[in-house]
Scaffold this motif. Structure first.
Motif, mmCIF file in Angstrom:
data_model
loop_
_atom_site.group_PDB
_atom_site.id
_atom_site.type_symbol
_atom_site.label_atom_id
_atom_site.label_comp_id
_atom_site.label_asym_id
_atom_site.label_seq_id
_atom_site.Cartn_x
_atom_site.Cartn_y
_atom_site.Cartn_z
ATOM 1 N N ASP A 1 5.405 8.313 -21.406
ATOM 2 C CA ASP A 1 3.974 8.236 -22.020
ATOM 3 C C ASP A 1 2.310 7.644 -20.798
ATOM 4 N N LYS A 2 3.026 8.240 -19.579
ATOM 5 C CA LYS A 2 2.621 7.446 -18.442
ATOM 6 C C LYS A 2 1.590 8.819 -18.105
ATOM 7 N N ILE A 3 0.082 8.424 -18.123
ATOM 8 C CA ILE A 3 -0.673 8.970 -18.192
ATOM 9 C C ILE A 3 -1.637 9.431 -16.691
ATOM 10 N N TYR A 4 -1.576 10.505 -15.147
ATOM 11 C CA TYR A 4 -1.786 10.019 -14.681
ATOM 12 C C TYR A 4 -3.281 10.674 -14.077
ATOM 13 N N ARG A 5 -3.977 9.327 -14.331
ATOM 14 C CA ARG A 5 -5.423 9.564 -14.493
ATOM 15 C C ARG A 5 -6.335 10.222 -12.945
ATOM 16 N N THR A 6 -5.488 10.394 -11.916
ATOM 17 C CA THR A 6 -6.748 10.879 -10.550
ATOM 18 C C THR A 6 -5.424 11.717 -10.398
ATOM 19 N N GLN A 7 -6.318 12.838 -9.741
ATOM 20 C CA GLN A 7 -5.076 14.415 -9.022
ATOM 21 C C GLN A 7 -4.314 13.519 -7.448
ATOM 22 N N GLU A 8 -4.684 12.354 -7.648
ATOM 23 C CA GLU A 8 -3.768 11.669 -5.898
ATOM 24 C C GLU A 8 -2.632 11.391 -5.936
ATOM 25 N N GLU A 9 -2.687 10.684 -7.967
ATOM 26 C CA GLU A 9 -1.648 10.304 -8.190
ATOM 27 C C GLU A 9 -0.407 10.816 -8.874
ATOM 28 N N ILE A 10 -0.671 11.982 -9.186
ATOM 29 C CA ILE A 10 -0.016 13.468 -9.665
ATOM 30 C C ILE A 10 1.520 13.241 -8.696
ATOM 31 N N PRO A 11 2.704 13.613 -9.815
ATOM 32 C CA PRO A 11 3.814 13.550 -8.764
ATOM 33 C C PRO A 11 3.963 14.766 -7.353
ATOM 34 N N PHE A 12 2.847 15.899 -8.058
ATOM 35 C CA PHE A 12 3.427 17.503 -7.408
ATOM 36 C C PHE A 12 2.118 17.278 -6.021
ATOM 37 N N TYR A 13 1.762 15.781 -6.393
ATOM 38 C CA TYR A 13 0.794 16.014 -4.881
ATOM 39 C C TYR A 13 0.583 14.893 -3.638
ATOM 40 N N GLN A 14 1.722 14.514 -4.620
ATOM 41 C CA GLN A 14 2.157 12.977 -3.533
ATOM 42 C C GLN A 14 2.624 12.758 -2.782
ATOM 43 N N LYS A 15 4.127 13.791 -2.565
ATOM 44 C CA LYS A 15 4.310 14.240 -1.011
ATOM 45 C C LYS A 15 3.362 15.847 -0.123
ATOM 46 N N GLN A 16 2.860 15.905 -0.994
ATOM 47 C CA GLN A 16 1.934 16.551 -0.118
ATOM 48 C C GLN A 16 0.943 15.737 1.326
ATOM 49 N N THR A 17 0.787 16.810 2.009
ATOM 50 C CA THR A 17 0.077 16.433 3.485
ATOM 51 C C THR A 17 -1.024 17.353 3.580
ATOM 52 N N ARG A 18 -1.994 18.057 3.105
ATOM 53 C CA ARG A 18 -2.873 18.585 2.434
ATOM 54 C C ARG A 18 -3.519 18.957 4.075
ATOM 55 N N LEU A 19 -3.562 19.203 5.327
ATOM 56 C CA LEU A 19 -4.559 19.835 6.561
ATOM 57 C C LEU A 19 -4.931 20.501 6.290
ATOM 58 N N VAL A 20 -4.224 22.012 6.043
ATOM 59 C CA VAL A 20 -5.236 23.447 5.792
ATOM 60 C C VAL A 20 -5.214 23.325 4.714
ATOM 61 N N LEU A 21 -5.061 22.998 3.990
ATOM 62 C CA LEU A 21 -5.472 23.191 2.761
ATOM 63 C C LEU A 21 -6.802 21.853 2.152
ATOM 64 N N GLU A 22 -7.388 21.587 3.115
ATOM 65 C CA GLU A 22 -7.635 20.492 2.868
ATOM 66 C C GLU A 22 -9.105 20.160 1.988
#
Length: 627
Positions: free
Chosen positions: A126-147
């Protein structure tokens, strides 16, 4: 626009940043190869039409500093499983699986009113993730090269400059320029290791080229990403090409090279196109070519398209290909840093390595080493594919565990299946099993090497419980054998013999002696092949023999495939209690191997059965079993 000095670049950067800030809404459509294949360019055209018809479209020329809504083709957002993707800034909404008919809804609600279209957002229960940064797929990433990938127009140098692009180059070449030795030392102090798989210290390699007494030197970028399932370098070339160019120019200055080549496989047409655009833009504004930033330093850059041979990912084979020769490795020494392209000292790093350079120059070695581990500083991009919920492009700090990547970022295994193994490093890597000691291994050069795997270029294929590991070894060996250049006997003949043995095992005629011979040949190929690709060709076999030996035994002793994937070892049988005698299986059998009377249990003649599975699909009562 022409950049003559650090002050010009700084002034333009301020102007472009202000112009970007004036864009009230930014529509960023993923235009990486994956989303383009799914129709994202149609989304771009539709958004341009909608915004233009409403009179709010602003010009992409940032010198005009227009207010309004901008529509941009960005690089890969990473979440490939859910493409085509559309990101809306400043709200940071990420819309998934967007279709052309969704564009008007997004425009009316989000662009005009700022409201989210929740049906297109990522949900978990039932949970909706509105922003990209909230999505679990992105949360544990550290995007430096892919910034920048997914956050800017990939074909606009003004946006790159507005986001701090080419400032590292200006820092190196300005009036208070760093000496080449200083640049090499900074890269070496950062601990940056080559991201192409070898893990050799980039700064050390640069120093070796700098020390060569030869007036002609070259910088070569290896964009020949040949591993099955790998697309990290492609995504960087498509989404942030100027970062690679900036890193190569800095490498040229640091080593005394004035000419560079980007070697890209011809199967990457979009990457080639974006690189061409970026090179032309950089030349037109004075950031590439003669007298860059009025420093007296010249650097020319050209693209060389490869024909797709896997062996051309090896350094000496790659340089031979650029020279117009057949791509084949040569005996070393002399090494590439001594006699590389056209017999001259050559810096050869891959796309991701060069993309790290501007960041290191800007933040310094100490700050860079805060990411990753002591032995493997920084981050690493991986292409996460296979039997995992969230497939896509990720970037994590070195030292992140395999468990975190597969289960936290990747979301685990789909359809309730169990995790079985992960193949890391493509055909040159090994298969690691479901084991606490493997799942909690930190992803770094040294830790993976200890268990018979390697980071490679960054391909990561996840496998579930239904995967046959003998077939996995056969698949990778088939690839390696076909791609062997044939120059050295161990690789040319060894891969062929290993493939023959694996096919024999899968076909049900393997023996215990074959397993011993397979191990012996694999060790020989590993220890005696000419190049790095040959030396690692046997890794999938050696790792599966070590961690999945029981599966090999089942194939050669019991003549069964535990995962029921090997057709030749499959035996189909009809369960008499479940069979209703409807005859549908017999009517669908292409070789008439099923006989019986209507309303009585049918029988499969195993001698005639070709194990095509047509009967299994036809049976509505699930009476046909694999035994």
């Amino acid at each position: 626009m022409f950049v003559k000095s650090y002050y010009d670049l700084s002034s333009y950067a301020d102007t472009f940043k202000k112009s970007l800030d004036k864009q009230k809404v930014k529509i960023l459509i993923c235009a990486g190869t994956g989303c383009v294949a799914s129709g994202s360019l149609k989304l771009y055209d539709e958004f341009v039409r909608l915004v233009k018809d409403n009179g709010v479209l602003c010009d992409v020329d940032l010198l005009k500093e227009e207010e309004g809504t901008s529509v941009k083709k960005s690089g890969c957002h990473g979440f490939c499983e859910a493409g085509p993707l559309v990101r809306i800034e400043p709200y940071n909404y990420l819309y998934l699986r967007v279709k052309s008919e969704d564009c008007e809804d997004i425009f009316n609600h989000t662009i005009l009113k700022g409201d989210p279209v929740e049906r297109l957002m990522y949900t978990d229960g039932d949970k909706i993730y509105r922003t990209q940064e909230e999505i679990p797929f992105y949360q544990k990433q550290t995007r430096l090269v892919l910034e920048n990938c997914g956050h800017m127009d990939a074909e606009n140098i003004q946006e790159y400059i507005g986001r701090g692009g080419y400032m590292a180059l200006s820092k190196v070449l300005s009036s208070n320029a760093m000496e080449p030795k200083e640049v090499c030392k900074l890269i070496q102090d950062s601990g940056l290791k080559g991201r192409g798989g070898g893990g050799y210290l980039a700064g050390k390699k640069w120093n070796q080229v700098l020390s060569q007494d030869n007036p002609t030197k070259y910088v070569v970028c290896n964009g020949d990403e040949g591993d099955p399932g790998a697309f990290m370098d492609r995504s960087i070339m498509e989404g942030d090409p100027h970062k690679i160019i900036e890193g190569m120019i800095i490498a040229g200055y640091a080593t005394g090279a004035h000419s560079g080549y980007i070697y890209v496989r011809a199967e990457y047409p979009l990457a080639v196109e974006r690189l061409k655009i970026a090179i032309n833009q950089a030349e037109s504004v004075g950031l590439l070519g003669k007298n860059i930033l009025n420093s007296g330093f010249n650097f020319a850059l050209r693209i060389n398209k490869g024909a797709g041979a896997f062996v051309c990912g090896e350094g000496s084979a790659l340089t031979a290909s650029i020279e117009g020769e057949r791509g084949m490795p040569r005996v070393k020494p002399p090494r590439t840093v001594e006699q590389g392209l056209f017999g001259c000292p050559t810096v050869l790093n891959n796309v991701e390595t060069f993309a790290n350079v501007p960041l290191i120059i800007n933040i310094g070695a100490d700050e860079y080493k805060k990411y990753g581990t002591k032995d493997s500083p920084g981050t690493k991009a991986f292409a996460l594919t296979g039997n995992v919920v969230n497939t896509g492009l990720i970037e994590v700090p070195m030292g992140t565990t395999i468990r975190e990547v597969i289960f936290d970022i990747g979301g685990g295994i789909p359809d309730g299946k169990k995790f079985k193994a992960v193949q890391i490093g493509g055909p040159s890597g090994g298969c690691l099993t479901f084991d606490e000691k493997h799942l909690d291994i930190p992803l770094s050069f040294d830790s993976l090497k200890k268990v018979g795997a390697m980071i490679g270029s960054g391909g990561m294929v996840v496998m579930n419980e239904d995967t046959c590991m003998v077939e996995v070894a056969r698949f990778f060996m088939n690839f390696t054998q076909r791609e062997s250049c044939g120059k050295c006997i161990p690789c040319r003949e060894g891969t062929k013999r290993m493939l023959e043995i694996l096919e024999k095992i899968i076909n049900g005629s393997g023996t215990l002696e074959d397993l011993s011979l397979l191990k012996e040949i694999a060790d020989t190929v590993k220890n005696t092949s000419l190049c790095g690709l040959g030396k690692t060709a046997a890794n999938p076999i050696l790792s599966t023999l070590e961690y999945f030996y029981d599966e090999y035994l089942a194939h050669v002793v019991d003549k069964k495939c535990p995962s029921k994937q090997c057709t030749e070892l499959m035996v189909l049988k009809i369960d008499e209690e479940l069979c209703k005698g409807c005859s549908k299986c017999a009517r669908n059998c292409p070789v008439n191997a099923i006989t019986g009377k209507v309303k009585e249990p049918y029988i499969i003649d195993t001698a005639k059965c070709i194990k095509c599975g047509a009967c299994i699909e036809a049976c509505a009562f699930k009476a046909i079993k694999e035994v």
